[in-house]
Scaffold this motif. Structure first.
Motif, PDB file in Angstrom:
ATOM      1  N   PRO C 296       4.231  -5.049 -19.228  1.00  0.00           N
ATOM      2  CA  PRO C 296       4.288  -5.754 -20.205  1.00  0.00           C
ATOM      3  C   PRO C 296       4.107  -7.381 -20.118  1.00  0.00           C
ATOM      4  N   ALA C 297       4.439  -7.857 -18.897  1.00  0.00           N
ATOM      5  CA  ALA C 297       4.603  -9.313 -18.474  1.00  0.00           C
ATOM      6  C   ALA C 297       3.260  -9.883 -17.991  1.00  0.00           C
ATOM      7  N   ALA C 298       2.849 -11.260 -18.497  1.00  0.00           N
ATOM      8  CA  ALA C 298       1.739 -11.811 -17.720  1.00  0.00           C
ATOM      9  C   ALA C 298       1.930 -12.012 -16.187  1.00  0.00           C
ATOM     10  N   GLY C 299       0.836 -12.048 -15.509  1.00  0.00           N
ATOM     11  CA  GLY C 299       1.010 -12.227 -14.065  1.00  0.00           C
ATOM     12  C   GLY C 299      -0.162 -11.699 -13.393  1.00  0.00           C
ATOM     13  N   VAL C 300      -0.214 -11.742 -12.147  1.00  0.00           N
ATOM     14  CA  VAL C 300      -1.115 -11.181 -11.328  1.00  0.00           C
ATOM     15  C   VAL C 300      -0.811  -9.945 -10.550  1.00  0.00           C
ATOM     16  N   TYR C 301      -1.349  -8.868 -10.590  1.00  0.00           N
ATOM     17  CA  TYR C 301      -0.746  -7.384  -9.976  1.00  0.00           C
ATOM     18  C   TYR C 301      -2.036  -6.958  -9.058  1.00  0.00           C
ATOM     19  N   THR C 302      -1.507  -6.339  -8.117  1.00  0.00           N
ATOM     20  CA  THR C 302      -2.247  -5.861  -6.853  1.00  0.00           C
ATOM     21  C   THR C 302      -1.860  -4.563  -6.498  1.00  0.00           C
ATOM     22  N   SER C 303      -2.873  -3.702  -6.049  1.00  0.00           N
ATOM     23  CA  SER C 303      -2.283  -2.471  -5.441  1.00  0.00           C
ATOM     24  C   SER C 303      -3.643  -2.001  -4.398  1.00  0.00           C
ATOM     25  N   VAL C 304      -3.802  -2.761  -3.488  1.00  0.00           N
ATOM     26  CA  VAL C 304      -4.892  -2.345  -2.390  1.00  0.00           C
ATOM     27  C   VAL C 304      -4.210  -2.270  -1.078  1.00  0.00           C
ATOM     28  N   MET C 305      -4.965  -1.513  -0.197  1.00  0.00           N
ATOM     29  CA  MET C 305      -4.627  -1.426   1.267  1.00  0.00           C
ATOM     30  C   MET C 305      -5.327  -2.767   1.860  1.00  0.00           C
ATOM     31  N   PRO C 306      -4.746  -3.670   2.805  1.00  0.00           N
ATOM     32  CA  PRO C 306      -5.816  -4.506   3.355  1.00  0.00           C
ATOM     33  C   PRO C 306      -6.583  -3.701   4.372  1.00  0.00           C
ATOM     34  N   LEU C 307      -7.665  -4.515   4.554  1.00  0.00           N
ATOM     35  CA  LEU C 307      -8.679  -4.092   5.284  1.00  0.00           C
ATOM     36  C   LEU C 307      -8.438  -4.243   6.797  1.00  0.00           C
ATOM     37  N   MET C 308      -8.691  -3.312   7.458  1.00  0.00           N
ATOM     38  CA  MET C 308      -8.595  -3.558   9.209  1.00  0.00           C
ATOM     39  C   MET C 308      -9.807  -2.947   9.987  1.00  0.00           C
ATOM     40  N   PRO C 309      -9.936  -3.259  11.208  1.00  0.00           N
ATOM     41  CA  PRO C 309     -10.789  -2.672  11.996  1.00  0.00           C
ATOM     42  C   PRO C 309     -10.219  -1.195  11.978  1.00  0.00           C
ATOM     43  N   TYR C 310     -11.358  -0.178  12.062  1.00  0.00           N
ATOM     44  CA  TYR C 310     -11.023   1.143  11.905  1.00  0.00           C
ATOM     45  C   TYR C 310     -10.004   1.850  12.871  1.00  0.00           C
ATOM     46  N   ALA C 311     -10.030   1.246  14.067  1.00  0.00           N
ATOM     47  CA  ALA C 311      -9.264   1.804  15.237  1.00  0.00           C
ATOM     48  C   ALA C 311      -7.623   1.240  14.820  1.00  0.00           C
ATOM     49  N   ASP C 312      -7.683   0.168  14.225  1.00  0.00           N
ATOM     50  CA  ASP C 312      -6.263  -0.306  13.911  1.00  0.00           C
ATOM     51  C   ASP C 312      -5.677   0.537  12.658  1.00  0.00           C
ATOM     52  N   TRP C 313      -6.647   0.739  11.653  1.00  0.00           N
ATOM     53  CA  TRP C 313      -6.256   1.342  10.353  1.00  0.00           C
ATOM     54  C   TRP C 313      -5.898   2.827  10.754  1.00  0.00           C
ATOM     55  N   ARG C 314      -6.515   3.480  11.772  1.00  0.00           N
ATOM     56  CA  ARG C 314      -6.205   4.855  12.020  1.00  0.00           C
ATOM     57  C   ARG C 314      -4.757   4.812  12.606  1.00  0.00           C
ATOM     58  N   ARG C 315      -4.414   3.974  13.659  1.00  0.00           N
ATOM     59  CA  ARG C 315      -3.351   4.020  14.166  1.00  0.00           C
ATOM     60  C   ARG C 315      -1.937   3.552  13.140  1.00  0.00           C
ATOM     61  N   ASN C 316      -2.259   2.662  12.361  1.00  0.00           N
ATOM     62  CA  ASN C 316      -1.491   2.323  11.268  1.00  0.00           C
ATOM     63  C   ASN C 316      -1.229   3.371   9.980  1.00  0.00           C
ATOM     64  N   ALA C 317      -2.455   3.766   9.631  1.00  0.00           N
ATOM     65  CA  ALA C 317      -2.405   4.715   8.424  1.00  0.00           C
ATOM     66  C   ALA C 317      -1.652   5.980   8.738  1.00  0.00           C
ATOM     67  N   ALA C 318      -1.656   6.235   9.917  1.00  0.00           N
ATOM     68  CA  ALA C 318      -1.013   7.720  10.189  1.00  0.00           C
ATOM     69  C   ALA C 318       0.705   7.626   9.830  1.00  0.00           C
ATOM     70  N   HIS C 319       1.280   6.418   9.758  1.00  0.00           N
ATOM     71  CA  HIS C 319       2.480   6.244   9.486  1.00  0.00           C
ATOM     72  C   HIS C 319       2.814   6.266   8.081  1.00  0.00           C
ATOM     73  N   LEU C 320       1.611   5.916   7.383  1.00  0.00           N
ATOM     74  CA  LEU C 320       1.959   6.030   5.694  1.00  0.00           C
ATOM     75  C   LEU C 320       2.267   7.568   5.259  1.00  0.00           C
ATOM     76  N   ARG C 321       1.834   8.465   5.953  1.00  0.00           N
ATOM     77  CA  ARG C 321       2.446   9.855   5.824  1.00  0.00           C
ATOM     78  C   ARG C 321       3.703  10.206   6.000  1.00  0.00           C
ATOM     79  N   HIS C 322       4.658   9.071   6.665  1.00  0.00           N
ATOM     80  CA  HIS C 322       5.765   9.430   7.106  1.00  0.00           C
ATOM     81  C   HIS C 322       6.694   8.368   6.866  1.00  0.00           C
ATOM     82  N   LEU C 323       6.489   7.328   5.883  1.00  0.00           N
ATOM     83  CA  LEU C 323       7.055   6.266   5.796  1.00  0.00           C
ATOM     84  C   LEU C 323       8.781   6.457   5.171  1.00  0.00           C
ATOM     85  N   ASP C 324       8.912   7.802   4.599  1.00  0.00           N
ATOM     86  CA  ASP C 324       9.895   8.112   4.097  1.00  0.00           C
ATOM     87  C   ASP C 324      10.999   8.451   5.374  1.00  0.00           C
ATOM     88  N   ASP C 325      10.281   9.233   6.274  1.00  0.00           N
ATOM     89  CA  ASP C 325      11.033   9.427   7.421  1.00  0.00           C
ATOM     90  C   ASP C 325      11.539   8.008   8.214  1.00  0.00           C
TER      91      ASP C 325
END
Lengths: 341, 341, 341
Positions: C296-325
């Motif tokens: 409803p409100a004016a403003g800028v909105y975003t929903s993207v993953m930041p880009l990383m070298p693939y090796a970093d992404w692999r290491r970091n992204a694994a935790h996204l499946r366990h954030l709740d934990d």
């Protein structure tokens, strides 16, 4: 626009009438806009308030909600499907008459069935076979050796390239391209070499392909869309894909090469499936999700970042580059000896 | 379909034969589907089992795997590239004969080279120059002052707008648009003002552009795709982009305005690159990734959420809005004095 | 190319001249490429260095920066808008002369206004009304009962299907499809049933639609793009959307069905908006973001993953499946009794 009574509708759709069977209907509209001579429909309890406020002349409604409404109603097991059929009666499409427009270009080596319409500037190449009752809109293109089943509807400017096969009642929307070359490249030292694409596209009966969608021909074998597959606008289906029956793929989705998708799947808008994967039956992919692994089991799958105000996103997203570090630090904290009071 | 012996293939492709040089081949197919008169190929150890089970008449294979297979083989340094060349021999494309179809519309002010084919309903405007051996498919459009090099292949319904320049052997697939206006807008008080786009598109030799892809003309300067750039279906390349030689961009990718991409890059499907960025040579962007910063160094880059069952995603994604808070809390825990036992 | 003095430009654009009013200009170019007979422009302090180094004959510049530059300048409140207008004077588009090409196919039941150009192989169907001064490019298609206002510009191969309405000065780029069927399907036991799409597309004055973009007709009511909406290439706007005035949507974005977008919004490239949502006025959506809730409100909105070298992404992204934990474990740590020294 034809006028029908509710009784006539019932004769076509089945169900039973509550209210006046003689109610006259001259069209269909949404609950908000329908007037006293227009039909509308109710699917789901959440539309009840809107339905009660509607000026619609009659409503299609399921048994469980029918008693909660007043006015003239046709009670159906599946009011959405019933409404689809009613629309065809109340807003019959104005299809062009059979015949070949003088500005069409039809090869004498093409075989044209009975009752076919071919519009102005349409081109049908040698060896093409056009089944009975097909409609080829203006600027449509049917390449050499293409075969169309019966009653296909090619909207203006749809394109089917050489050798592809369409079943019966296939609908192609403007600008879609059936049978473009797949993106086949071999790296040779310091440059790409084009890999000829010699397969075809096979579209089953009742397949529908949206505007400006592209379905590539197979590299060697064929790209196959089984019966009843529905493809929305601007969808890309790459070479050698096999899509199972009655699977629906919404706008802007992309299916990379050699993907096998089961039957009855729903791929939401802008979802992307990486190459060479296998997706089972009855899988639903959420909008904008990227699939990078096989999905054998039915279910709903998602891979999107939630939307945030940009300032929040900036603050939160920074940590995504360091999640591994955060996880490591939590582990370290857990290993610390606990204080004993 | 022509019949060739394995020896004839070797004469074209080089390499050496293991088995029977007189083996007759009449086509090519995948390992699973090839029959005893069909050629197939093996790239990579993981296909060895499939290759051993294949009924293919002969295989193209690299030195390191050749000894692990039986049957008739042509051993090549690059079997994938060899297979691409073999396909052209075994499945020669049926190209239309030179000549201008009577239903084509060619301006008398266009200059048409020798051996050119122009199909039905193709339009060539004034001032266009069509190089020797070009094929312009049905419904293709070549605008005013466009220049095409030699042996370009414009598939049916490809479109090149005024003033654009194509090198030699450029391939355009159906529905692609070369030289549409860039999205140039100036805000003026309370409305957008269109900024005229007066640049061109320059496509180097051997560029290939996929079905329904769009390459916008430059705003002032030109949009340039260097030699050998390969663009898949439904890709958008915005105004003023410069794409280096032999870079390949897969389906549904989008390159925003004024992006400079180096040579030998691979942009996977549905990747998106924001405006005014610079990407170095030999950069690979993973499918569905969004690039929002310059990438000077070669390497593989990724920015996607991993796919999860929706219930898991819901539980996990909620925390993404609070990562900053989680990080802060970890920091606070780390600052707590540790118990000393 | 016409030659103009800076004084003539001032007469058209307003503002005041610093330097020589007699300076002759024969075109416009970017700061880097402009020569002594070319106009360029400066917007923003960051371009000052480039502007000082430029060989441009004259510059359009705002008051606050004018004093920091030398040479011939035209000082304007809005140099970007001024440059857009200057371009039209310096690079006037070469529009085709009024008249109907003999290879166009115009129904005798269509009503063609004065000064209209209809190009080769364009098709205008019965009942269409073409306003004064419209230009219909080669291969363009105007369906039955379509109405075009005055001075519309349909580039080659643009398509408007039956019954749609365009305001004045609408620009359609090649391959765009106005009024394709929405993706309306009803599930009936074991197959999809097509829901006829009987609404229209209504495009307001000064709307512009990019190459190969698709705007679907409404299911029952209309799809509406208000005055001044600008749509870039390969954008999908699904059935029943309503887009407010002067909203701009960049390339490859997708708007699902029944979305209501306010006025003056900016939807960046490859952003996706899920169905049935409501977006307020002056909302900006970042590139590649997925919108799955009302905004409803004016403003800028975003929903993207930041880009990383693939090796970093692999290491970091694994935790996204366990954030709740991870979050649960942080909570557990916080509940531990703190040591008291």
């Amino acid at each position: 626009m034809p006028a029908l009574t509710l009784a006539t509708l019932q004769a076509h759709l089945g169900g039973h009438i509550l209210g006046d069977p003689a109610r006259i209907l001259r069209g269909a509209a949404s609950l908000e806009r329908a007037g006293p001579e227009q039909l509308s429909f109710v699917v789901g309890r959440k539309f009840l308030t809107q339905a009660r406020a509607s000026a619609a002349g009659a409503l299609l409604v399921a048994e469980d909600l029918a008693a909660e409404l007043e006015g003239d109603r046709l009670v159906l097991a599946n009011p959405h499907a019933g409404f689809a059929r009613a629309l065809t009666l109340l807003h019959p499409p104005s299809l062009p008459a059979p015949g070949i427009h003088p500005a069409a270009v039809v090869s004498p080596q093409a075989r044209i069935g009975a009752e076919v319409h071919i519009g102005p500037c349409a081109v049908v190449e040698a060896g093409a076979v056009i089944g009975r009752g097909c409609i080829l809109g203006a600027h449509s293109y049917v390449g050499p050796e293409v075969q169309l089943g019966e009653d296909c509807l090619l909207h203006p400017r749809s394109t089917v390239l050489h050798g592809c096969r369409l079943g019966h009642r296939v609908i192609l929307h403007p600008g879609c391209v059936i049978g473009g070359d797949g993106f086949g490249l071999a790296w040779e030292g310091d440059h790409w070499l084009k890999v000829p694409q010699v397969g075809r596209v096979i579209l089953g009966d009742d397949v529908e392909v949206g505007a400006n969608a592209t379905i590539d021909r197979g590299a060697l074998d064929d790209t196959v869309l089984e019966e009843g597959v529905k493809i929305d606008n601007l969808v890309q289906v790459a070479h050698n894909c096999h899509i199972g029956r009655q699977t629906a793929i919404a706008g802007c989705a992309g299916i990379a090469g050699s993907v096998k998708i089961g039957a009855h799947c729903q791929i939401a808008g802008a979802a992307m499936i990486s190459g060479h994967l296998e997706i089972g039956d009855r899988v639903t992919i959420s909008g904008g999700s990227l699939v990078a692994k096989d999905i054998p089991a039915a279910g709903v799958y998602t891979s999107v970042m939630p939307l945030m105000p940009y300032a929040d996103w900036r603050r939160n997203a920074a940590h995504l580059r360091h999640l591994d570090d955060l996880a490591r630090r939590i582990k370290a904290l857990e290993k610390q000896p606990q204080s004993k009071e």
